[in-house]
Design an enzyme around this catalytic site. Structure first.
Site, PDB file in Angstrom:
ATOM      1  N   GLY B 490       0.750  -1.201   0.195  1.00  0.00           N
ATOM      2  CA  GLY B 490       0.120  -0.044  -0.025  1.00  0.00           C
ATOM      3  C   GLY B 490       0.704   1.097   0.117  1.00  0.00           C
ATOM      4  CD  GLN B 491       5.061  -0.266   0.282  1.00  0.00           C
ATOM      5  OE1 GLN B 491       4.314  -0.738  -0.161  1.00  0.00           O
ATOM      6  NE2 GLN B 491       6.168  -1.325   0.697  1.00  0.00           N
ATOM      7  N   GLY B 492       3.275   1.743  -2.221  1.00  0.00           N
ATOM      8  CA  GLY B 492       3.585   2.337  -3.443  1.00  0.00           C
ATOM      9  C   GLY B 492       5.082   2.036  -3.742  1.00  0.00           C
ATOM     10  CB  ALA B 531      13.190  -1.467   8.628  1.00  0.00           C
ATOM     11  CB  SER B 532      11.190   3.316   6.561  1.00  0.00           C
ATOM     12  OG  SER B 532      10.178   3.264   7.431  1.00  0.00           O
ATOM     13  CB  ALA B 736      15.546   7.942  -2.026  1.00  0.00           C
ATOM     14  CD  GLU B 741       9.212   1.619  10.208  1.00  0.00           C
ATOM     15  OE1 GLU B 741       9.004   1.129  11.138  1.00  0.00           O
ATOM     16  OE2 GLU B 741      10.216   1.821   9.676  1.00  0.00           O
TER      17      GLU B 741
END
Ligand SMILES: Cc1cc2nc3c(=O)[nH]c(=O)nc-3n(C[C@H](O)[C@H](O)[C@H](O)COP(=O)(O)OP(=O)(O)OC[C@H]3O[C@@H](n4cnc5c(N)ncnc54)[C@H](O)[C@@H]3O)c2cc1C
Ligand code: FES
Ligand code: FES
Lengths: 160, 784, 300
Positions: B490-492, B531-532, B736, B741
């Site tokens: 869902g985060q893309g 953990a992003s 990046a 989170e």
């Protein structure tokens, strides 16, 4: 366990289904008809992921006994787009970025469609109220609200 | 459904291109695990669970259940004696000998339908002998507490986890930096306070579901709603003594995870059942109620903070003692404790630090990973303490934060030197957006109004060597297929990966497809979707794979054209020569190659780029001082602020507006970054206002949406300003770093600060429910 | 501990009788293992939870005119048992003459749930938290019931016996709820406090209703009903008497709110503490009364 034979019009098609008395509309859609776009998030009327349009109005399909749907007309997310064209609420939620994991999305779109059907010019409060029974854990809701509002505007512009 | 495909977005990095995973999500066509059709052979599993928080299992009688028509069989702890666990191997598939929390799986039942399995569960009798439960982490850490895991000393664990044998302490992380005792004497103001943060649930709208099947030849397939297909393969294969290559995990789209679908969760149960009842797929899905009371939780925290500054407001010392309510087992808890420990200062520059971060076994639900991985809990304490200290020394909180926030080059509490961070700009943006200096009047006489700001930082919490890999396959229609092992949750991430691949290769974004579902048999390895870390780590792998493919393409063309690859480039899907101005569409060459001059044969062939990434520089930390060269890969930092009104008649907090700013290094897709900021903030806000597992004697009293309320569309502020700050990450793809989170990390503290600004009250045990706020106003004499 | 089933248990059967008589007979014959249902929103939840072990779900929708709303300017409003709340709240006669009922409906759950949930189901379920019960009581609702002995009327004041317990007996089927014409110049309010803004069950719900009445010493009469603060939906006669007898001003309204505070007996539960609930009864009753007063006072 006794079965009930029911006839329904679903997404425009007539279907005959044999359902036991303990089956909910949600279970019938997913498990008997393979219409898995309608989601089960709680089976208790709280999350709205199972929202479909039953006889013209949004309902939690987990809160409807399938056996009582004889003669009913049902639209699910699979029937929202017509002849290859996305519905305006589908288009706008995509444009606004109102979809993340997408699990709440079918239910939200059905709630939104039902809202615009009964109220073509909703206020922001009307929209928040109409989807307050659709839980979304991902988006924070605002993009969805904007999408529905833009869909209303676009539809009324098209009517004019 | 045809969507216009005629746009060609070149150099898509930094552009808010349309997501590539959402069209099927709006039409109902997207496939989640529960949507996969297995046909009439599908069996269903339900579980008999412990009603007690701590008890010995004296007897299990499932004879009546086995007689129920449709029941295929049962499994208990005795069938699967091996211990599993992500870090500390401390649990079995089913309870053995003892139950340690309410909801623990004791017996699994397989039947032809879910309802028959459930009916069979009701027919199972389990006799227990009750033991005294441990229900408070601070007490649990004391020598008086009954032992929950008497065998703790024998459990397997990695070398960065420090369990204490013959205690309930599953990890004790320490930092000793500078001279804390001497520092107190220098302080002009000191704040000392204890904060209690409750357990909260993740509440993905899709409940956990998994289907497992074991073939007669012993090969196992697991279809699961999971963030960690590769970790599940590794852990489960090991526990079942089968080769990893015989264990296949297929991971379709996930309807939200937020950490609760990381590691091995309930999937162990259908896998166990499938091993016993081979040949048919077995499905297990949690009811929403089970999702609440049996699933991993964000563990509770008791955090005792003492922090001091000099008279100018410069922070001098921090003492931070954290008792994490790890629950009955510690899938992730021990590492949350570690992360809470090494990040225990929050994003502040503090010369003298003493931290004890202690994970304690209790008879509560199992602590898991939750968006923020300890940071929201930590910041709820640390940032409120900072807000208190600012008030005490007489500084405006924004000034105080700006004065003390970390800056590139600072030596952190662990000894690591931090990279360039844009947190100061984040604070400024938030303050500006909220018109910080202006004190707005309440909208009505019965309202109190206030603003608050809080900071956040978080590093990816993972083993030092968590790796990623990717494949970039070139197709003869000019498209590119990217294979990865990280999950679209869902985060893309599939969109971001397509952007990175397109940018690195030189093709339009629209021509890049990311192949799903993730399948450990075909997808390249990825540690976990947690953990992003995907944009950064998997992004690097994808970029490397795309560069590899690009080099292969250019080498072929260079050879065919008799040119130097350095004079060639790929633009908009065409290889061009700067020297000859010749160009050729990549689709003509990436599969069939190019003819050599003069009909002299062919060169090239199907092109596949491969890439991987693993950080190599993270070092260990000293067990006694927490000092080491580099504790983590990097920190994402940011700030958040809210303006609220408090209704004096009900105590209800209404958030009027909010602002979030984060330094993401480089926003691969700015709109998706904003989506994370908005959604994360609302999740954080929801935990600030409404959420908490009400555990009484180990029993969760609110295990349903009826009584565990989360924010709805009517509860959120319409105005949320988001700001993207970009101080490039030196080893990130295009600079990046992650953002998934972080946006919920500061939310509770920001609301708490605004509540103080509005009312003068400090409430240090969220959620700030209307009742809690009202009764605090009442106690303080602010209402009669 | 919650042992909710994935769905309705296998033993559940759906029964659709052809007439009220048939339904009533069936319910008598299977007393204890059958129940009538309308929207099923309470039934499905309770049966999934395993709290109700009902075998036969008897669908009583559409029997004997239960599907209609009728309004007669001379008599009043009749809402068929099967009419879902959304239909009630959108009905022109309800909006015009009984806006309190529409307001109360609006506060129940979510829109899509109200497409199924009914007022009569809310009443028969007899939860102390039922949002539409207060309005139904204050508007002098009367439940029309078909039972083994034929039809009878059950005024709602006096109908509730305890949580989930009413005057209904096995074989009784509520077919409609009727409301007389409300007094001239009335105004009503329903204030519901949930943990979040919409969709929660009431921590406290205050329904109040007022109108000018020259037969009262104060010149006005008020009615007050409280939700979620007693085992049954609670009227507050002491406060109502006070407001009929004493000339009304802000202080008297506050005094009435204080009486509401004193007369309720809430408990501590997951939704709120007794202490908070009592406080909220006072504050919200005062707000409701002040609001109504501002609308009905003749000198305004
Ligand atoms: C998600 C969710 C949220 C909810 N939120 C709220 C809320 O905010 N406020 C609120 O007040 N309620 C709420 N409820 C409860 C419920 O929706 C209401 O009580 C509703 O009005 C019940 O109506 P129904 O027609 O669905 O009743 P049913 O479920 O059909 O029946 C309810 C009860 O009445 C009995 N009964 C039904 N019909 C008859 C009849 N004709 N004669 C005699 N007895 C009968 C049934 O046997 C049962 O005991 C909620 C329920 C859910 C599932
Ligand atoms: S599944 Fe029906 S409301 Fe949640
Ligand atoms: S997009 Fe994930 S729940 Fe709404």
């Amino acid at each position: 366990m006794s079965f009930h034979r029911i006839t329904i019009r679903i997404n425009g098609n007539l279907e005959q289904v044999d359902v036991p008395g303990n089956l909910t509309l949600l279970q019938m859609l997913r498990d008997k008809l393979g219409l898995t776009g309608t989601k089960n998030g709680c089976a208790s009327g709280e999350c709205g992921a199972c929202t479909v349009i039953l006889n013209g109005d949004a309902v939690n399909s987990c809160m409807v006994v399938a056996a009582e749907c004889d003669g009913a007309e049902i639209t699910t997310i699979e029937g929202l787009a017509s002849s290859g064209d996305l519905d305006m609420v589908q288009k706008m939620i995509l444009e606004e970025g109102g979809v993340q994991c997408g699990f709440c999305t079918p239910g939200i779109l059905m709630s939104a469609r039902a809202l615009l059907n009964r109220n073509p010019h909703p206020t922001e409060f009307d929209i928040r109220d109409a989807i307050s029974g659709n839980l979304c854990r991902c988006t924070g809701y605002n993009r969805i609200v904007t999408a529905i509002s833009r869909a209303a505007e676009a539809e009324s512009a098209a009517v004019k | 459904m045809v969507v216009a495909q005629n746009t060609r977005t070149n150099n898509p990095v930094g552009k808010s291109v349309a997501r590539n995973d959402v069209l099927e999500k709006v039409t109902g066509g997207a496939t989640y695990t529960d949507d996969i059709q297995f046909g009439p052979g599908l069996l269903h599993c339900r579980v008999k669970r412990s009603p007690h928080p701590h008890a010995l299992i004296k007897k299990i009688d499932y004879s009546k259940a086995l007689k129920l028509p449709g029941v295929k069989g049962v499994a208990t702890g005795d069938d699967f004696p091996d211990l599993i666990g992500l870090y500390l191997k401390d649990r079995c598939f089913f309870a053995r000998g003892k139950v340690r929390f309410v909801g623990e799986a004791v017996v699994g039942v397989v039947a032809t339908t879910e309802e028959i399995a459930e009916a069979a569960v009701d027919l199972i009798d389990v006799e227990y002998e009750l033991l005294t439960p441990v229900l408070d982490p601070e007490f649990g850490a004391s020598p008086e507490a009954p032992l929950i895991h008497p065998d703790l000393g024998n459990y397997d664990h990695p070398n960065f986890i420090f369990p204490v044998a013959n205690s309930n302490i599953s990890n004790h992380f320490k930092i000793r930096k500078g001279d804390i005792e001497a520092a107190w004497t220098q302080c002009a103001a000191i704040v000392e306070h204890t904060f209690r943060i409750p357990h909260v649930q993740h509440v993905p709208i899709e409940p956990h579901v998994a289907v497992a099947k074991c073939e007669d030849n012993g090969q196992v397939t697991l279809w699961a709603s999971t963030q960690s297909p590769f970790a599940q393969r590794a852990l489960l294969a090991k526990a079942l003594h089968i080769p990893e290559s015989d264990f296949r995990v297929i991971a379709p789209l996930i309807g939200g995870g937020f950490g609760c679908k990381a590691g091995v969760t309930m999937e162990a149960i259908p896998v166990a059942m499938a091993m016993k009842y081979k040949g048919q797929p077995i499905k297990f899905r949690l009811t929403r109620e089970e999702e609440f009371y049996t699933n991993f939780v964000r563990q509770g925290l008791v955090i005792k903070i003492k922090v001091g500054c000099d008279k100018e407001g410069n922070l001098l010392a921090l003492q931070n003692r954290m008792y994490w309510d790890g629950g009955a087992y510690t899938e992730y808890g021990v590492n949350v404790t570690r992360a809470g420990g090494y990040s225990s200062t929050g994003p502040y520059d503090i010369p003298n630090v003493a931290t004890d971060s202690i994970c304690v076994y209790t008879n509560h639900p199992v602590g898991g990973a939750y968006r923020g991985f300890g940071m929201a809990e930590l910041h709820t304490g640390v940032d409120q303490a900072m807000d208190m200290l600012a008030a005490k020394i007489g500084l405006d909180p924004v000034e105080f934060h700006k004065k003390n926030c970390v800056q590139g080059g600072d030596v952190l509490a662990t000894g690591m030197v931090i990279h360039d961070v844009g947190i100061k700009e984040c604070i400024e943006k938030v303050a500006q957006a909220l018109d910080w200096e202006i004190k707005d009047k309440p909208s009505a006489p019965n309202k109190l109004r206030g603003k608050g700001v809080a900071l956040a930082w978080k590093a990816p919490a993972m083993p030092p060597n968590a790796g990623s890999s990717a494949l970039v396959k070139m197709n003869s229609d000019g498209t590119v297929t990217v294979s990865v092992g990280g999950q679209e949750i869902g985060q893309g991430t599939f969109t971001a990966m397509a952007q990175i691949a397109a940018e690195a290769l030189g093709v339009p974004y629209e021509n890049v497809k990311v192949s799903g579902p993730i399948d450990t048999r075909y997808s390249p390895y990825e540690w976990q979707t947690v953990a992003s870390r995907l944009t950064w780590s998997m992004g690097n792998a994808v970029r490397n794979a795309a560069l590899d493919a690009r080099k292969k393409v250019l080498d072929v063309v260079a050879e065919a054209w008799g040119e130097d690859a350095k004079d060639l480039d790929i633009k908009d899907g065409y290889v061009i020569s700067y020297k000859t101005e010749e160009s050729v569409s990549i689709k003509d060459i990436v599969v069939y190659g190019l003819p050599k001059p003069n009909d002299g044969g062919w060169i090239g062939g199907p092109i596949v780029g491969a890439g991987s990434f693993m950080p190599s520089y993270v070092t260990g930390l000293d067990a006694e001082t927490g000092q080491g060269n580099r504790a983590v890969v990097h920190y994402t930092t940011g700030a958040q602020g809210v303006e609220i009104e408090v209704d004096k008649e009900t105590g209800r907090i209404e958030v009027l507006r909010a602002a979030c700013a984060f330094d993401v290094g480089k926003a691969i897709n700015p709109d998706m970054v904003r989506q994370q900021m908005e959604g994360g903030f609302i999740q954080g806000l929801s935990s600030a206002l409404f959420e908490g597992c009400q555990l009484v004697d180990g029993v969760m009293r609110n295990p349903s949406f009826v009584d565990y309320r989360i924010a709805t569309a009517a509860d959120v502020p319409a105005e949320i300003d988001t700001f993207i700050i970009e101080h490039a990450q030196d080893d990130g793809p295009f600079g990046a770093r992650g953002i998934g989170e972080h946006p919920l990390v500061p939310s509770i503290a920001a609301v708490a600060a605004a509540l103080y600004d509005a009312t003068g009250l400090r409430i240090t045990n969220p959620p700030f429910s209307a009742e809690k706020v009202y009764l605090a106003l009442l106690e303080a004499g602010l209402v009669e | 501990m919650n042992n909710a089933h994935p769905g309705l248990p296998d033993f559940v059967e759906y029964v659709k009788p052809a007439s009220l008589e048939e339904a009533s007979k069936f319910l008598v014959a299977h007393a204890g293992e059958s129940r009538p249902f309308l929207g099923a929103t309470d039934c499905i939840v309770r049966m999934r939870d395993g709290i109700w072990k009902t075998k036969y779900l008897v669908d009583v929708k559409g029997l004997d005119g239960t599907n209609q709303i009728t309004f007669d300017p001379a008599v009043g409003l009749t809402i068929g048992a099967a009419v879902p709340m959304n239909k009630v709240a959108a009905h022109p006669a309800v909006i015009k003459h009984y806006p309190l009922l529409a307001e109360a409906c609006h506060w129940v759950a979510s829109y899509q749930l109200r497409s199924r949930a009914t007022i009569v189901g809310n009443i028969c379920n007899a939860s102390p938290a039922g949002d539409t019960i207060g309005a139904s009581m204050l508007l002098e609702g009367v439940l029309r019931v078909f039972g083994p002995d034929g039809y009878r009327d059950e005024p709602l004041n006096g109908f509730f016996k305890g949580p989930g317990r009413t005057n209904l007996k096995p074989g009784d089927i509520a077919v409609s709820v009727s409301f007389p014409l409300p007094p001239q110049g009335n105004s009503g309010r329903y204030i519901k406090l949930g943990r979040n803004k919409l969709g929660d069950l009431a921590i406290v719900g205050v329904t109040a209703f007022g109108y000018p009445d020259s037969s009262a010493a104060s010149g006005y009469r008020f009615r007050i009903a409280l939700a979620s603060v007693a085992p049954i939906p609670l009227r507050v006669p002491k406060a109502e008497e006070l407001l009929a007898s004493k000339p009304i001003d802000e202080a008297v309204l506050a005094e009435a709110a204080q009486l509401a505070y004193e007369s309720c007996t809430p408990i501590d539960d997951v939704r709120g503490s007794a202490r908070y609930r009592k406080q909220m009864v006072r504050n919200l009753t005062r707000n409701a009364l002040v609001d109504i007063w501002s609308k009905i006072r003749k000198d305004a």
